[in-house]
Structures are given as C-alpha cells and as structure tokens.
Design an enzyme around this catalytic site. Structure first.
Site, PDB file in Angstrom:
ATOM      1  CB  CYS A   2      -0.481   0.059   1.455  1.00  0.00           C
ATOM      2  SG  CYS A   2      -1.853  -1.546   1.526  1.00  0.00           S
ATOM      3  NE  ARG A  27       4.065   1.990  -1.517  1.00  0.00           N
ATOM      4  CZ  ARG A  27       5.469   1.127  -1.465  1.00  0.00           C
ATOM      5  NH1 ARG A  27       6.502   1.356  -2.159  1.00  0.00           N
ATOM      6  NH2 ARG A  27       5.950   0.474  -0.094  1.00  0.00           N
ATOM      7  CD1 TRP A  69      -1.662  -5.865  -2.408  1.00  0.00           C
ATOM      8  CD2 TRP A  69      -2.743  -4.548  -4.679  1.00  0.00           C
ATOM      9  NE1 TRP A  69      -1.966  -6.227  -4.101  1.00  0.00           N
ATOM     10  CE2 TRP A  69      -2.324  -5.505  -5.163  1.00  0.00           C
ATOM     11  CE3 TRP A  69      -3.254  -3.873  -5.696  1.00  0.00           C
ATOM     12  CZ2 TRP A  69      -3.347  -6.621  -6.408  1.00  0.00           C
ATOM     13  CZ3 TRP A  69      -4.084  -4.501  -6.887  1.00  0.00           C
ATOM     14  CH2 TRP A  69      -4.103  -5.486  -7.517  1.00  0.00           C
ATOM     15  CG  ASN A  95       2.863  -0.941   3.031  1.00  0.00           C
ATOM     16  OD1 ASN A  95       2.489  -2.282   2.457  1.00  0.00           O
ATOM     17  ND2 ASN A  95       3.939  -0.507   2.282  1.00  0.00           N
ATOM     18  N   GLY A  96       1.968  -2.635   4.921  1.00  0.00           N
ATOM     19  CA  GLY A  96       2.500  -4.575   5.694  1.00  0.00           C
ATOM     20  C   GLY A  96       1.227  -5.194   5.893  1.00  0.00           C
ATOM     21  CD  GLU A 447       6.383 -17.510 -17.128  1.00  0.00           C
ATOM     22  OE1 GLU A 447       5.011 -17.927 -17.821  1.00  0.00           O
ATOM     23  OE2 GLU A 447       6.630 -16.218 -16.660  1.00  0.00           O
ATOM     24  CE  LYS A 451       6.946 -13.460 -17.656  1.00  0.00           C
ATOM     25  NZ  LYS A 451       5.835 -13.918 -18.319  1.00  0.00           N
ATOM     26  CD  GLU A 454       4.911 -12.237 -21.155  1.00  0.00           C
ATOM     27  OE1 GLU A 454       3.556 -11.495 -21.769  1.00  0.00           O
ATOM     28  OE2 GLU A 454       5.033 -12.915 -20.890  1.00  0.00           O
ATOM     29  CG  HIS A 470       9.937 -38.029 -29.631  1.00  0.00           C
ATOM     30  ND1 HIS A 470       9.630 -38.845 -30.176  1.00  0.00           N
ATOM     31  CD2 HIS A 470       9.931 -37.623 -28.550  1.00  0.00           C
ATOM     32  CE1 HIS A 470       9.939 -39.972 -29.056  1.00  0.00           C
ATOM     33  NE2 HIS A 470       9.690 -39.444 -28.263  1.00  0.00           N
ATOM     34  CE  LYS A 569      -0.098  -7.754 -14.111  1.00  0.00           C
ATOM     35  NZ  LYS A 569       1.283  -8.640 -13.935  1.00  0.00           N
TER      36      LYS A 569
HETATM   37  C1  AGP Z   1       2.306 -13.244 -18.472  1.00  0.00           C
HETATM   38  O1  AGP Z   1       3.688 -12.952 -18.670  1.00  0.00           O
HETATM   39  C2  AGP Z   1       1.403 -12.701 -19.305  1.00  0.00           C
HETATM   40  N1  AGP Z   1       1.291 -11.107 -18.961  1.00  0.00           N
HETATM   41  C3  AGP Z   1       0.201 -13.554 -19.197  1.00  0.00           C
HETATM   42  O2  AGP Z   1       0.381 -15.187 -19.850  1.00  0.00           O
HETATM   43  C4  AGP Z   1      -0.747 -13.949 -18.368  1.00  0.00           C
HETATM   44  O3  AGP Z   1      -0.057 -14.775 -17.084  1.00  0.00           O
HETATM   45  C5  AGP Z   1      -2.376 -13.942 -17.996  1.00  0.00           C
HETATM   46  O4  AGP Z   1      -3.349 -13.273 -19.446  1.00  0.00           O
HETATM   47  C6  AGP Z   1      -3.213 -14.670 -17.428  1.00  0.00           C
HETATM   48  O5  AGP Z   1      -3.583 -13.580 -16.445  1.00  0.00           O
HETATM   49  P1  AGP Z   1      -3.918 -14.239 -14.963  1.00  0.00           P
HETATM   50  O6  AGP Z   1      -2.811 -14.974 -14.317  1.00  0.00           O
HETATM   51  O7  AGP Z   1      -4.122 -12.476 -14.074  1.00  0.00           O
HETATM   52  O8  AGP Z   1      -5.071 -14.853 -15.176  1.00  0.00           O
END
Ligand code: AGP
Length: 574
Positions: A2, A27, A69, A95-96, A447, A451, A454, A470, A569
């Site tokens: 927060c 924050r 938050w 905050n905490g 993953e 990363k 994206e 394969h 996001k």
């Molecule tokens: C992750 O780096 C991406 N931005 C994306 O794959 C994200 O994880 C996915 O859209 C799921 O989002 P959520 O965790 O908010 O459901």
C-alpha cells in the site's frame, strides 16, 4: 503493498496528501483515505482511486493518507485506511501485514471494531496504551505486533506531530523547509524536497513541521542521516529500477516470503483435481500438478482454461477445480470456473487481486501476497502462485515443504544479474530460442519461453526435453540457442543426453544448473547456477534466471518492457 503518507507544515494538508497519494497509486489503488487534525480529527475514505478524495476540503496543516492494495478484507469504505480508535481521536495508516491481528483483536474485545482488516487492531492497541504521550503509546503497541508494518499515527490532541515507525515495510522521511513528510517511498514528496532519511528497521520518528526526531525501538535518540536523492518522480516509483518488471523481479525474495506465510483454509478433499489457468498462471498450475501428484497422490489434470471451457469436461461433484489468476479477471479462466461450478465441482481460486471476480465466485480463495504487479509480464505473481500451490500440496499430503531457504536463494540468483546480462548480450540478436526442461522444470521451460516471447519478441519454444528427438531437434543450428534446465534431480542425466544431442548439431547451450556442478561446464556454452534445494522446489529458483535473461534480452533490443506490444495486463475478453 500500500502507499502511506504523513504531512505536517503550513500548507493545506488535504491538498498535499491527496497529491502525494496520487504519486503512490502505483503501489495500490482499490481504496483510499485521509485523516486531518484541525482541532478535531477529520477522516474521509473512498473506494476506488485517490482522485475521489479531491472533493474533501478539510482545513488543517497536519494529516495522514493511504492508498490501499487489499490483502485482508475486500476493498470497502470500512476496510479503507485510516483506521481510528474507539474515541475517534487516533488515526493510523499502515503498509504491511500483521500476522497476529486475530489474537490481538481477542485481547481488545472491549473495543468496537468496524473493519475486517489487520490494521484496525493497531489503532485500538495504541489507544489502549495512550496516556498523553503518543510516541510512548506507539512504542508500547508495536512491541505486541508480529508481522510487517510501516505506520503513520496522528492524535487529535497532538496537532503538531506525526509518529512514524517501521518494521519490514519501507518508510522514508522528506525533510522540507517549515514542513516535513513521511511516506512509503520518496515518490510521494520528491516534488517538494529531495532531502530524505530512510528509516531503518524498528526506528521511530517524531515528525513536526520544524524538525524530526529519530529514536530506536527502546526510545533512545538517534542521529538523522539525511541524504539527497537524485531521482525524478518516475524513477522514484520504480525505486530506481529502469522498469517495473525488473523491480518486481527483485521483489521476489520478499513476496515469496510473505506468501509462504499464508494459511490454507480451503476444503481440498477430492477424488480428482483439475488445475486450469491461462498463460504464465497456467505454467504455475502445471508445476502444481506435478507437485500435488508427487506428494498427495491425488490424480491431477492440468488443462488450459481456453480449452477446458469448450471441451465438455468430465468433471463433477467429487472433483476440485483449482483456478489460478493474478488479476482474477481473465475471461477464459472465469468461464472455466463457472462451467466447473455448473457441473457441481468444488472450486478453489489462487488469486492476487483481493475481491476480484474470480475470487468472489470461487467456493474458496487463496490470496497470494505479491502486491500490485504492474509489469505486463508476470514475474513475482508467478512465484507467489507456486508458493500457494506448494502450500496446498503440503496441506493435502501432510508432507512439509520447507520454503524457509528460498528467499535467500533467490537473492543469490538476483546477485548474478550482471552475469546474466552478459549472456543476454551474446544472444539478443537471434531469431529463435529453445527452452528445455523435464518433470517439474518442464513448466519452467514453457514459462521461460513465454517471458522471452512476450517482452523481446524473439520466437521461443518451451519443450519437454524428452521430446527433442520427436521433431524439434530439426530446428537446432548454431543460430538457435537452447536454454536447458539441468539441475540436480532424478532426470538430470536424461537432460544431459539431450544437451549432448544438441551440442552434436552445433547448438549453443545456456544451462541452468545446481551450484557445485562442474560437470555441466563440459556440455554448455554458458552456465547460470542456482543454489541447491529440494528437487520439487527448484522451479522457484530456475525461473529467476529465465526472467532476467528475457528482461535483459528485451532491454538490449530496446523493447517496451513494461507494456509489450499487443498485450494487456489482464485479458478480460476471449
Ligand atoms: C504473463 O506474463 C502474461 N502477461 C499472461 O500470460 C498472463 O499470465 C495471463 O494472461 C493470465 O493472467 P491472469 O494471471 O491475470 O489470469
């Protein structure tokens, strides 16, 4: 995470505090509030963004403010800070996380509580100890607190002083001329003064308009160490990091530690478990599948939410669906949750945003404590999701997962940031990457590839290493580097064979290996070491170098790291 602010000076405290809170909204911003002393203590709180406070025009030149938050209790007026004592004379912003707030609430049962928060307990504790000296009352109260806190406290009968104290959460003083500030970080006051004092652990400050006094937790006076910060506002909000993503990568020792303290109170009995999510959250879920089956021996099916929702899944009332979502708003994941509920299954959500749609609609919810994640590429939320899944597997199986060494181990890996940058410098111009892993590190390969894709826009594929023969090995040339996760576990010799097959075709290898493994150097062009830990816990460590490799590759390619092209996001549409 927060944002808190205290101001005392000659200007209108309301205006100064609201503006400071706007600077702290990065924050957290699900609710906000302000308390000003102007003979009486006046408090105003809103749900939503700080700007809603602008209509409050309190007089007065001293006050505190908060932008929230949520970690305990949904975003609401009652749960918003400041929280006040029974007599309405003491206001606290925090905050905490106070771990023992329920026990303290029990001890304070003569007090009347208005919220579900941990913070409100602090206001009543100070009131209980107050007999005219606010600093002494705060010093007595904090002795009973277990957990992390950064506090600003004002009392109606002390219209010239703010008491500020921290343990585990940050606090900085802003030293002005005829006015002083105290806040979660310098972004709150950097436009007014660059002279700051960073409070150390358990230090307490008495902040007045013409001066600040500093004390240790026993009330012994200390010298102020004033420094001049040379950040601009944006840098201050990123704590000096170039991007929010990098800041969030470096927050992981703390967020993993915070999330490892959560208690799993959900109903976990099931004949079969389904784990579903999207993107990075889905890869956390795949680690969860391996770990739950390994420890609890309950059949666990992993399925992408966008597939689950249209596959007419065979799921029913004896099954448990676990959905994972940082935002708690992802359309496919929400649809999968609703479908499973329609079919009678019990549902458990692992979510970072308190009171989000998925959190509200699931039968049970486990909140991660990653704090607000701003970078579109998810990092600290991912490792927090892993921690939640380890805790769930631990509860299901009764087998202890010792996470205590993980925060320090992550710190050791973060210290290799420069080394990883140099590796990125060798490969940032390639057009393709392969990421390989086995067992619990297969999801980490997926993953790591995501990363890289994206944020650097380089094509990257994550693969189960055993699959190379394969087909994918046809891709290997000296222009297609392979990141191979080859830590000390049961399948290490198998992945070494895969690495040898790639080397035999001139493929370059970046290996993620366990500290002390010198053998790997014969097989890899680059080696990034992670500390030794329980094989099942290695995903919490092996993902860190992959986050940093993707980050520095993207940085070298001058990509828009916090807001990558085409991405959002939270994907709230199909
Ligand atoms: C992750 O780096 C991406 N931005 C994306 O794959 C994200 O994880 C996915 O859209 C799921 O989002 P959520 O965790 O908010 O459901």
């Amino acid at each position: 995470m927060c944002g808190i602010i205290g101001y005392v000076g000659s200007r209108n405290a309301c205006e100064v505090i609201v503006r400071a809170l706007e600077r702290l909204e990065y924050r957290g911003y699900d609710s906000a509030g302000i308390a000003v002393v102007n003979e009486k203590l006046e408090v105003s709180k809103v749900v939503g963004r700080v700007e809603k406070l602008k209509s409050r025009k309190f007089e007065g030149t001293i006050g505190v403010g908060h932008t929230r938050w949520s970690t305990h209790g949904k975003p609401s007026i009652e749960n918003a800070h400041p929280h006040v004592s029974c007599d309405g004379k003491i206001a606290v912003v925090h905050n905490g996380i106070i771990e023992n707030y329920l026990e303290l609430k029990e001890e304070l049962k003569t007090h009347s509580f208005k919220s579900e928060t941990d913070t409100e307990v602090i206001a009543h504790l100070i009131e209980e100890n107050y007999s005219g000296n606010l600093k002494e009352a705060v010093l007595k109260a904090i002795k009973k607190l277990v957990g992390a806190y950064a506090l600003c406290v004002v009392h109606e009968s002390k219209p010239d002083e703010i008491i500020a104290v921290r343990s585990g959460s940050p606090l900085a003083l802003g030293i002005g001329v005829g006015e002083n500030f105290v806040a979660s970080d310098v972004s709150a006051f950097i436009e007014h003064t660059k002279k700051t004092v960073y409070l150390n652990e358990r230090e307490l400050a008495v902040v007045k308009k013409n001066g600040v006094e500093l004390f240790d937790s026993e009330g012994k006076k200390k010298q102020l160490a004033i420094v001049e910060v040379n950040w601009d506002l944006e840098q201050a909000q990123k704590s000096g990091f170039k991007h929010f993503m990098l800041k969030e990568i470096f927050e992981q020792p703390r967020t993993v530690e915070e999330t490892s303290k959560i208690k799993i109170n959900a109903e976990l009995k099931a004949d079969k478990i389904f784990i579903t999510a999207c993107g990075t959250a889905s890869y956390a879920g795949l680690v969860g599948k391996y770990v739950i089956e390994r420890l609890a021996r309950v059949p666990t099916e992993w399925v992408l939410a966008s597939e689950f929702r249209y596959s007419n899944p065979i799921v029913g009332r004896k099954d448990l669906l676990v959905v994972i979502s940082q935002s708690g708003e992802t359309a496919d994941t929400l649809a999968a949750l609703r479908l499973a509920k329609e079919k009678g299954a019990r549902t458990l959500a692992i979510v970072n945003v308190v009171d989000s749609t998925i959190a509200r609609e699931a039968d049970d919810v486990v909140y991660t404590r990653a704090g607000l994640e701003i970078g579109v590429a998810s990092t600290k939320a991912f490792t927090s999701q892993l921690v939640a899944l380890y805790k769930i597997a631990e509860k299901m199986s009764g087998k202890k997962m010792d996470l205590s060494g993980i925060p320090k181990a992550i710190e050791k890996i973060l210290a290799k940031d420069k080394e990883i940058t140099e590796i990125a410098r060798k490969y940032f111009k390639v057009y393709n990457f392969l990421f390989l892993g086995r067992d619990v590190n297969y999801p980490i390969a997926l993953e790591g590839a995501l990363k890289m894709k994206e944020i650097s826009y380089i094509h990257a594929e994550g693969y189960a290493a055993g699959e190379m023969k394969h087909g994918p090995i046809a891709l290997v040339t000296d222009e297609v580097p392979t990141v191979a996760i080859a830590v000390n576990d049961e399948v290490k010799t198998k992945i070494i064979s895969n690495i040898q097959e790639i080397k035999a075709r001139n493929g370059k290898i970046i290996a993620i290996a366990t500290e002390g493994d010198t053998e790997i150097k014969k097989h890899a062009n680059e080696v990034i070491y992670v500390p030794k830990t329980d094989a099942l816990l290695t995903p919490l460590l092996t993902v860190i170098p992959l986050q940093l490799l993707a980050y520095h590759t993207a940085e070298l390619r001058e990509c828009d790291i916090d807001k990558p092209r085409n991405l959002a996001k939270s994907v709230t549409v199909e």
